[in-house]
Design a protein around this motif. Structure first.
Motif, PDB file in Angstrom:
ATOM      1  N   ALA A  63      -0.265  -6.021  14.137  1.00 25.42           N
ATOM      2  CA  ALA A  63      -0.797  -5.045  15.380  1.00 25.42           C
ATOM      3  C   ALA A  63      -2.078  -5.405  15.532  1.00 25.42           C
ATOM      4  CB  ALA A  63      -0.301  -3.871  15.162  1.00 25.42           C
ATOM      5  N   ASP A  64      -2.629  -5.856  16.753  1.00 25.72           N
ATOM      6  CA  ASP A  64      -3.924  -5.922  17.442  1.00 25.72           C
ATOM      7  C   ASP A  64      -4.676  -6.466  16.394  1.00 25.72           C
ATOM      8  OD1 ASP A  64      -3.283  -3.980  19.322  1.00 25.72           O
ATOM      9  OD2 ASP A  64      -3.901  -2.146  18.186  1.00 25.72           O
ATOM     10  N   GLY A  65      -4.163  -7.700  15.818  1.00 26.83           N
ATOM     11  CA  GLY A  65      -5.007  -8.836  15.151  1.00 26.83           C
ATOM     12  C   GLY A  65      -5.141  -8.307  13.596  1.00 26.83           C
ATOM     13  N   ALA A  66      -4.357  -7.067  13.119  1.00 29.26           N
ATOM     14  CA  ALA A  66      -4.649  -6.942  11.660  1.00 29.26           C
ATOM     15  C   ALA A  66      -2.953  -6.598  11.205  1.00 29.26           C
ATOM     16  CB  ALA A  66      -5.349  -5.447  11.661  1.00 29.26           C
ATOM     17  N   TYR A  67      -2.905  -6.421   9.824  1.00 29.94           N
ATOM     18  CA  TYR A  67      -1.846  -6.372   9.233  1.00 29.94           C
ATOM     19  C   TYR A  67      -1.642  -4.922   8.595  1.00 29.94           C
ATOM     20  CZ  TYR A  67      -0.935 -11.386   9.753  1.00 29.94           C
ATOM     21  OH  TYR A  67      -0.919 -12.606  10.351  1.00 29.94           O
ATOM     22  N   TYR A  68      -0.566  -4.213   8.444  1.00 34.56           N
ATOM     23  CA  TYR A  68      -0.303  -2.861   8.148  1.00 34.56           C
ATOM     24  C   TYR A  68       0.885  -2.832   6.977  1.00 34.56           C
ATOM     25  CZ  TYR A  68      -3.490  -1.402  11.847  1.00 34.56           C
ATOM     26  OH  TYR A  68      -4.322  -1.325  12.620  1.00 34.56           O
ATOM     27  N   LEU A  69       0.728  -2.089   6.116  1.00 29.20           N
ATOM     28  CA  LEU A  69       1.732  -2.040   5.250  1.00 29.20           C
ATOM     29  C   LEU A  69       2.755  -0.842   5.543  1.00 29.20           C
ATOM     30  CD1 LEU A  69       0.251  -2.872   1.726  1.00 29.20           C
ATOM     31  CD2 LEU A  69       1.127  -4.548   3.255  1.00 29.20           C
ATOM     32  N   ASP A  70       4.050  -1.210   5.478  1.00 25.73           N
ATOM     33  CA  ASP A  70       4.993  -0.067   6.035  1.00 25.73           C
ATOM     34  C   ASP A  70       5.862   0.210   4.834  1.00 25.73           C
ATOM     35  OD1 ASP A  70       3.954  -0.416   8.638  1.00 25.73           O
ATOM     36  OD2 ASP A  70       5.590  -2.206   8.743  1.00 25.73           O
ATOM     37  N   LEU A  71       5.703   1.502   4.235  1.00 24.93           N
ATOM     38  CA  LEU A  71       6.430   2.144   3.123  1.00 24.93           C
ATOM     39  C   LEU A  71       7.365   3.084   3.529  1.00 24.93           C
ATOM     40  CD1 LEU A  71       3.170   2.583   0.693  1.00 24.93           C
ATOM     41  CD2 LEU A  71       4.695   0.252   1.056  1.00 24.93           C
ATOM     42  N   THR A  72       8.575   2.899   2.797  1.00 27.60           N
ATOM     43  CA  THR A  72       9.407   4.409   2.689  1.00 27.60           C
ATOM     44  C   THR A  72      10.067   4.399   1.383  1.00 27.60           C
ATOM     45  OG1 THR A  72      11.445   2.755   2.992  1.00 27.60           O
ATOM     46  CG2 THR A  72      10.217   3.542   4.976  1.00 27.60           C
ATOM     47  N   TRP A  73      10.299   5.721   1.201  1.00 30.73           N
ATOM     48  CA  TRP A  73      10.718   6.237  -0.166  1.00 30.73           C
ATOM     49  C   TRP A  73      11.407   7.403  -0.142  1.00 30.73           C
ATOM     50  CZ3 TRP A  73       5.606   6.438   1.306  1.00 30.73           C
ATOM     51  CH2 TRP A  73       4.997   7.810   1.417  1.00 30.73           C
ATOM     52  N   VAL A  74      12.211   7.831  -1.106  1.00 33.08           N
ATOM     53  CA  VAL A  74      12.937   8.925  -1.244  1.00 33.08           C
ATOM     54  C   VAL A  74      12.089  10.076  -2.137  1.00 33.08           C
ATOM     55  CG1 VAL A  74      15.051  10.106  -2.188  1.00 33.08           C
ATOM     56  CG2 VAL A  74      15.120   7.803  -1.215  1.00 33.08           C
ATOM     57  N   PRO A  75      11.806  11.019  -1.752  1.00 28.32           N
ATOM     58  CA  PRO A  75      10.997  12.160  -2.311  1.00 28.32           C
ATOM     59  C   PRO A  75      11.786  12.371  -3.634  1.00 28.32           C
ATOM     60  CG  PRO A  75      10.960  12.808  -0.153  1.00 28.32           C
ATOM     61  CD  PRO A  75      12.108  11.759  -0.310  1.00 28.32           C
ATOM     62  N   PRO A  76      10.856  12.936  -4.713  1.00 31.26           N
ATOM     63  CA  PRO A  76      11.396  13.205  -6.154  1.00 31.26           C
ATOM     64  C   PRO A  76      12.172  14.563  -5.764  1.00 31.26           C
ATOM     65  CG  PRO A  76       9.206  13.670  -6.042  1.00 31.26           C
ATOM     66  CD  PRO A  76       9.471  12.904  -4.665  1.00 31.26           C
ATOM     67  N   ARG A  77      13.199  14.769  -6.449  1.00 32.69           N
ATOM     68  CA  ARG A  77      13.937  16.131  -6.652  1.00 32.69           C
ATOM     69  C   ARG A  77      13.412  16.957  -7.558  1.00 32.69           C
ATOM     70  NH1 ARG A  77      15.643  15.207  -1.658  1.00 32.69           N
ATOM     71  NH2 ARG A  77      17.237  13.574  -1.407  1.00 32.69           N
ATOM     72  N   THR A  78      12.410  17.628  -7.180  1.00 32.41           N
ATOM     73  CA  THR A  78      11.597  18.711  -8.031  1.00 32.41           C
ATOM     74  C   THR A  78      11.538  19.839  -7.679  1.00 32.41           C
ATOM     75  OG1 THR A  78       9.364  18.273  -6.871  1.00 32.41           O
ATOM     76  CG2 THR A  78       9.987  16.694  -8.545  1.00 32.41           C
TER      77      THR A  78
ATOM     78  N   GLU B 241      -6.075 -10.484   7.058  1.00 31.70           N
ATOM     79  CA  GLU B 241      -5.725 -11.908   6.486  1.00 31.70           C
ATOM     80  C   GLU B 241      -4.144 -12.146   6.081  1.00 31.70           C
ATOM     81  OE1 GLU B 241      -6.938 -14.775   2.769  1.00 31.70           O
ATOM     82  OE2 GLU B 241      -7.893 -13.110   3.144  1.00 31.70           O
ATOM     83  N   ALA B 242      -3.575 -13.084   6.491  1.00 27.80           N
ATOM     84  CA  ALA B 242      -2.076 -13.288   6.617  1.00 27.80           C
ATOM     85  C   ALA B 242      -1.697 -13.899   5.107  1.00 27.80           C
ATOM     86  CB  ALA B 242      -1.465 -14.117   7.382  1.00 27.80           C
ATOM     87  N   GLY B 243      -0.807 -13.700   4.460  1.00 29.15           N
ATOM     88  CA  GLY B 243      -0.420 -14.644   3.401  1.00 29.15           C
ATOM     89  C   GLY B 243      -0.985 -13.760   1.962  1.00 29.15           C
ATOM     90  N   VAL B 244      -1.493 -12.579   2.081  1.00 30.76           N
ATOM     91  CA  VAL B 244      -2.035 -11.585   0.884  1.00 30.76           C
ATOM     92  C   VAL B 244      -1.023 -10.979   0.452  1.00 30.76           C
ATOM     93  CG1 VAL B 244      -3.923 -10.202   0.112  1.00 30.76           C
ATOM     94  CG2 VAL B 244      -4.182 -11.841   1.929  1.00 30.76           C
ATOM     95  N   THR B 245      -0.779 -11.050  -0.964  1.00 34.68           N
ATOM     96  CA  THR B 245       0.241 -10.515  -1.756  1.00 34.68           C
ATOM     97  C   THR B 245      -0.275  -9.073  -2.403  1.00 34.68           C
ATOM     98  OG1 THR B 245       1.675 -12.103  -2.072  1.00 34.68           O
ATOM     99  CG2 THR B 245       2.112 -10.388  -3.538  1.00 34.68           C
ATOM    100  N   HIS B 246       0.129  -7.971  -2.088  1.00 34.82           N
ATOM    101  CA  HIS B 246      -0.276  -6.622  -2.612  1.00 34.82           C
ATOM    102  C   HIS B 246       0.757  -6.045  -3.426  1.00 34.82           C
ATOM    103  CE1 HIS B 246      -3.955  -6.644  -0.210  1.00 34.82           C
ATOM    104  NE2 HIS B 246      -3.262  -6.725   0.860  1.00 34.82           N
ATOM    105  N   ARG B 247       0.414  -5.215  -4.260  1.00 37.60           N
ATOM    106  CA  ARG B 247       1.312  -4.222  -4.911  1.00 37.60           C
ATOM    107  C   ARG B 247       1.066  -2.973  -4.866  1.00 37.60           C
ATOM    108  NH1 ARG B 247      -0.798  -4.067  -9.959  1.00 37.60           N
ATOM    109  NH2 ARG B 247      -2.935  -5.133  -9.485  1.00 37.60           N
ATOM    110  N   VAL B 248       2.120  -2.151  -4.389  1.00 38.75           N
ATOM    111  CA  VAL B 248       2.046  -0.880  -4.118  1.00 38.75           C
ATOM    112  C   VAL B 248       3.002   0.175  -4.867  1.00 38.75           C
ATOM    113  CG1 VAL B 248       1.507  -1.412  -1.689  1.00 38.75           C
ATOM    114  CG2 VAL B 248       3.780  -1.288  -2.374  1.00 38.75           C
TER     115      VAL B 248
END
Length: 340
Positions: free
Chosen positions: A253-268, A307-314
């Protein structure tokens, strides 16, 4: 003279039938039983899919100053929030992750009565807790804070609690209460006449750091005591407190890349309202929710560069009710520009 007709004698009443009387009595008894069963079945409201929330136990109330009272209680499983009542009026509402609250704007030199109710995700309220009472002290003109509590000591009291003690602080008008903090989170409070406390709701095999602050009637708070590090015995691999089903993608979006995360909250214990996102092994950003923290699936998007093609660990972890971070989710890899 006109003849007046004489009325005929009335027909004799039929003789009573013993069998019919038995049938009527049985019918009356059966109808009464049906009414009773129906009434008992709905006495506390329709319990639908598992009943109303339970009654909060262990409720206590201690004056924190001339205008505040600190109310605490034990957790109730499977609830969405707690409501705190002063007399018959609701005065506070807290998420299920909290088990205490400071009731403010009270009058000095006044006795108060408090109860707590649990509320589930469907908005159903459980029964009131037992009533607890506390009296606020007289108001004083005081600009001086109490001294720092000294000699703070502690020990683990099982795998889920610690016991703390300290020497009494001093104040020109008197100490009203002591606040116990774990890291930067207030987790307990006791009256000014006490110099010991048991903090519960902890995790096995976890490192903690506790400090104590003194408070006077004018709400002046002392500096924090020296921190006491404690470790609860046992083991905790973090799996029970880790977010699950983490998914990662990217969008542009707008010339930049964003990481989109989803997860299930812990049952605490309670609703999680704060998360920390790690990117490539280091903390990248934090996410804090208000009263609408998600319970089924959380989502978050953040900037990852141009930059496109950059691999991240999340990976993601949650801050728990005891003030510590829970376990990390499984780590995912995502490449900018690769989509899902």
């Amino acid at each position: 003279m006109r003849d007046v007709p004489v009325p005929a004698d009335p027909a004799p009443a039929p003789a009573p039938d013993p069998g019919r009387g038995v049938v009527l009595r049985r019918c009356a008894l059966l109808c009464g039983a049906l009414v009773l069963v129906t009434s008992c079945g709905r006495g506390g409201g329709d319990d639908g899919d598992g009943g109303l929330p339970g009654v909060p136990t262990g409720v206590t109330a201690e004056a924190g100053s001339a205008t505040t009272v600190h109310v605490m209680w034990n957790a109730v499983e499977g609830v969405d929030a707690y409501e705190v009542y002063r007399g018959g009026a609701k005065v506070e509402e807290v998420p299920a992750s909290d088990r205490m609250v400071d009731v403010t704007r009270l009058r000095p030199s006044t006795a108060y009565a408090f109860t707590v109710r649990a509320r589930d995700a469907d908005g159903r309220l459980g029964p009131r807790s037992r009533e607890v009472r506390a009296s606020t002290p007289a108001a004083v003109a005081d600009a001086s804070a109490p001294t720092r509590p000294q000699g703070v000591r502690g020990r683990a009291a099982g795998s889920r609690a610690v016991q703390l003690s300290w020497s009494a602080a001093t104040d020109d008008r008197g100490v009203v209460s002591y606040d116990i903090h774990q890291g930067g989170t207030k987790v307990h409070s006791v009256g000014g006449g006490q110099t010991a406390a048991v903090v519960t709701g902890l995790r096995p095999g976890t490192d903690y750091s506790f400090t104590v602050r003194a408070r006077d009637a004018a709400d002046n708070v002392s500096p924090a005591s020296v921190a006491v590090p404690l470790t609860t015995p046992g083991s905790d691999d973090g799996h029970a407190t880790a977010p699950t089903d983490l998914r990662a993608a990217s969008h542009r979006a707008d010339g930049a890349y964003y990481l989109d995360l989803t997860w299930v909250p812990p049952r605490t214990d309670g609703t999680v309202t704060e998360y920390q996102i790690h990117l490539d092994g280091r903390p990248a950003t934090s996410l804090v929710y208000g009263g609408d923290a998600p319970r089924d699936r959380a989502e978050y998007s953040f900037y990852a560069g141009r930059e496109a093609g950059v691999t991240h660990r999340v990976r993601v972890r949650a801050r728990l009710a005891d003030g510590t971070w829970g376990g990390f989710s499984e780590e995912r890899k995502v490449t900018t520009g690769a989509g899902r």
